[in-house]
Design an enzyme around this catalytic site. Structure first.
Site, PDB file in Angstrom:
ATOM      1  N   CYS A 102     -35.158  18.339   6.127  1.00  0.00           N
ATOM      2  CA  CYS A 102     -33.709  18.162   6.071  1.00  0.00           C
ATOM      3  C   CYS A 102     -33.050  19.478   5.635  1.00  0.00           C
ATOM      4  O   CYS A 102     -32.185  19.506   4.766  1.00  0.00           O
ATOM      5  CB  CYS A 102     -33.316  17.025   5.134  1.00  0.00           C
ATOM      6  N   ASP A 144     -51.836  14.165  -3.099  1.00  0.00           N
ATOM      7  CA  ASP A 144     -51.204  15.394  -2.637  1.00  0.00           C
ATOM      8  C   ASP A 144     -51.328  15.467  -1.117  1.00  0.00           C
ATOM      9  O   ASP A 144     -52.446  15.496  -0.583  1.00  0.00           O
ATOM     10  CB  ASP A 144     -51.890  16.596  -3.295  1.00  0.00           C
ATOM     11  N   ASP A 183     -47.561   9.606  -1.169  1.00  0.00           N
ATOM     12  CA  ASP A 183     -46.660  10.453  -1.944  1.00  0.00           C
ATOM     13  C   ASP A 183     -47.372  10.839  -3.233  1.00  0.00           C
ATOM     14  O   ASP A 183     -48.162  10.060  -3.765  1.00  0.00           O
ATOM     15  CB  ASP A 183     -45.351   9.729  -2.256  1.00  0.00           C
ATOM     16  N   LYS A 213     -38.544   6.273   6.333  1.00  0.00           N
ATOM     17  CA  LYS A 213     -39.367   6.517   7.519  1.00  0.00           C
ATOM     18  C   LYS A 213     -40.587   5.597   7.540  1.00  0.00           C
ATOM     19  O   LYS A 213     -41.019   5.160   8.611  1.00  0.00           O
ATOM     20  CB  LYS A 213     -39.761   7.994   7.583  1.00  0.00           C
ATOM     21  N   ASP A 250     -42.644  14.768   6.632  1.00  0.00           N
ATOM     22  CA  ASP A 250     -41.295  15.137   6.200  1.00  0.00           C
ATOM     23  C   ASP A 250     -41.502  16.062   5.002  1.00  0.00           C
ATOM     24  O   ASP A 250     -41.582  15.623   3.865  1.00  0.00           O
ATOM     25  CB  ASP A 250     -40.507  13.886   5.805  1.00  0.00           C
ATOM     26  N   CYS A 255     -45.593  12.415   2.343  1.00  0.00           N
ATOM     27  CA  CYS A 255     -44.360  12.607   1.550  1.00  0.00           C
ATOM     28  C   CYS A 255     -43.390  11.457   1.860  1.00  0.00           C
ATOM     29  O   CYS A 255     -42.246  11.666   2.270  1.00  0.00           O
ATOM     30  CB  CYS A 255     -43.706  13.949   1.856  1.00  0.00           C
TER      31      CYS A 255
END
Length: 443
Positions: free
Chosen positions: A370, A299, A273, A258, A317, A252
Site C-alpha cells: 500500500c 516470520d 502473521d 485479504k 502484502d 502478513c
C-alpha cells in the site's frame, strides 16, 4: 462541532498532544491518541473531534505554517514543540474546520497556561490566533495544497507520476475518506447497498460517504456479511481469481481482509502473521464472518510448511511505508522517510524471494504494497522477475477488475492512486502484481 472553550478543552488538549508526539516521535496518530488516558475518558463525540483536529493539522501542515507565519514576527524556538502544536491545531480548527474563533482561541490560551513550558506564549497565542480567526477565509488559499507534502514525497511522486499529477495527489488526502466494505457474498451487492445507503463501486466494494461512530450497529455487521477494506486494498486478492479447492497462503495476513477474501473465494487457506495480537484480530474477524483459515504465528520471511507442501496461490502484502494510505493515516507523511523506503525495500526483496519458494509449479504469486513509492512496488517485482525466469507476469484486466484503464501499467501490474475516482472519494494507493510459476519449474 464544539463551539466554546470549556466544552472542547479536553478534546483540544488531546489533539495538540497527539499532534506534537506524532511529529516528534514518528508514532502513528491513532496509537498516540489511544495511549493518552485522558483521551480514553472522552465520550465518542469528543474523541472523534480530537482525532479530526490532529489529522487536519497533519494534512494541512504546510498551509497552516504559511498562515501562522503571516502573523508571527519570528519563528518559535525549536524546543517550543508543544506551544507550536497548540498554535497549529488551533489554526487548523479555524481555517479548515470552521470552528468559531472565540472557541479555538479561548481554549488554546487556556491550554498554553497549563504547562510551564508553554505559559510564556499565552499572550502571543491570543494575539496571533485572533488575527488568524479574523482572516481564516483568505488564509485557506494562502499556499497551494502541494505545500502540505514533505519535500521527499513531493520529489518522489513528481518523478514517478509527473508534475501534472501532483495537485490531484496532494488534494486526495486533505479530507476524511469514505468507508469501503468488502462483501462476503458479492451477489448480495445490490441488496446490501440499499440496506446501508451505500454506493456499489465498479470493483464490487460498497462505499459509505462517511464512517459511522459505531460500525457494529451497521446492517450486516452482526451476521458477518462484510468487513471494512478500502476498495484498492481488495484488488490484490481478486487477482488470484477462483480459488475453489485450492491451497492458498496469506503472508502478513493481519488484520484479515485479504484472508477473508481468499476464504470466501473457496480457498483452503493458511494465514500467517508474526504478531500474536494482530493474528488475534484475524481470528476475531474470521469468527464474525463465519469463514475459516489455519492461523500461524511466524516470520513470513522464514516460515515453511511443516509438511513441505507448496501452495497453489501465495499472497504477499509486504510491510511498507504505507504512503498510499495518507487519506486515512496522514501521520505517515511525517513519520516515514527515504531511509525507511530503502530499508523496507530490502525486507520486501527478501520476502518475495522466500514467498516464491512456497509456490507450487503452475501456481501463482501476488505481491502487493500500500505504498506509492515505485521502489517498494515496480522495482521489487522487476528485479524479482529478472532473477526468477520461472515466473511470468499475468497481466491484470482493468475492466474486469472495475478499475480505470490507467490503473494497469504497461507491464500488466496494478497501480492505483488516491486521486483516481476523485469525485467518488478516491482510493488508497496500491501496487499489485500477479506472477504465474511455470508448471515445469523444479522438474
Amino acid at each position: 462541532m464544539q463551539d466554546s472553550p470549556e466544552t472542547g478543552l479536553p478534546a483540544r488538549r488531546a489533539a495538540a498532544r497527539a499532534y506534537a508526539e506524532t511529529l516528534q516521535r514518528g508514532r502513528p496518530l491513532d496509537q498516540t491518541l489511544a495511549s493518552q488516558p485522558d483521551f480514553k475518558r472522552l465520550d465518542p463525540r469528543d474523541r472523534a473531534f480530537a482525532r479530526l483536529i490532529a489529522a487536519t493539522a497533519l494534512r494541512r501542515k504546510g498551509q497552516i505554517g504559511a498562515a501562522l507565519s503571516e502573523f508571527l514576527e519570528r519563528p518559535l524556538p525549536d524546543n517550543a514543540i508543544h506551544a507550536m502544536a497548540l498554535l497549529e491545531t488551533a489554526a487548523a480548527q479555524m481555517i479548515f474546520l470552521e470552528t468559531p474563533p472565540h472557541a479555538a482561541v479561548g481554549a488554546t490560551v487556556t491550554l498554553m497556561g497549563e504547562r510551564k513550558e508553554t505559559e510564556r506564549y499565552k499572550s502571543l497565542a491570543n494575539a496571533v490566533l485572533r488575527k488568524v480567526g479574523q482572516n481564516a477565509d483568505s488564509l485557506s488559499h494562502l499556499a497551494p495544497v502541494e505545500t502540505n507534502l514533505p519535500v521527499w514525497l513531493m520529489v518522489g511522486w513528481t518523478d514517478a507520476y509527473g508534475e501534472e499529477a501532483m495537485p490531484g495527489l496532494a488534494e486526495s488526502w486533505m479530507g476524511e475518506p469514505p468507508l469501503d466494505l468488502t462483501l462476503k457474498d458479492p451477489a448480495e451487492a445490490a441488496q446490501r447497498a440499499t440496506a446501508l445507503d451505500a454506493e456499489c463501486l465498479p470493483t464490487g466494494s460498497l462505499r459509505l460517504a462517511r464512517a459511522p461512530r459505531d460500525l457494529t450497529r451497521l446492517e450486516g455487521f452482526a451476521d458477518g456479511a462484510w468487513w471494512v477494506q478500502d476498495a484498492a486494498a481488495a484488488i490484490p486478492a481478486r487477482l488470484l481469481g477462483d480459488l475453489t479447492g485450492k491451497r492458498a497462503l496469506d503472508l502478513c495476513a493481519a488484520p484479515g481482509g485479504k484472508t477473508m477474501q481468499l476464504a470466501a473465494a473457496g480457498a483452503d487457506i493458511t494465514a500467517l502473521d508474526r504478531s500474536e495480537s494482530r493474528l488475534k484480530r484475524v481470528e476475531e474477524n474470521l469468527a464474525r464472518t463465519g469463514l475459516s483459515a489455519a492461523l500461524v504465528k511466524a516470520d513470513a520471511a522464514k516460515w515453511t510448511p511443516p509438511d513441505g507442501a507448496l501452495f497453489d496461490a501465495v499472497l504477499l502484502d509486504a510491510p511498507c511505508t504505507a504512503t498510499g494510505t495518507l487519506r486515512r493515516s496522514p501521520d505517515v507523511a511525517w513519520s516515514k522517510s527515504p531511509e525507511d523506503v530503502a530499508a523496507l525495500a530490502r525486507t520486501q526483496t527478501a520476502m518475495i524471494r522466500h514467498a516464491a519458494a512456497l509456490v507450487a509449479p503452475g501456481g501463482s504469486l501476488v505481491y502487493c504494497t500500500c505504498s506509492l513509492q515505485p521502489d517498494e512496488g515496480e522495482a521489487i517485482v522487476r528485479a524479482f522477475l529478472a532473477e526468477h525466469p520461472e515466473f511470468q507476469t499475468a497481466a491484470a484486466d482493468a475492466s474486469g477488475l472495475g478499475l480505470p484503464d490507467e490503473a494497469v501499467t504497461l507491464d500488466g501490474w496494478v497501480r492505483t492512486r488516491p486521486d483516481f475516482w476523485a469525485k467518488r472519494g478516491g482510493m488508497d494507493g496500491f501496487f499489485a502484481a500477479r506472477m504465474n510459476k511455470s508448471r515445469s519449474a523444479g522438474v
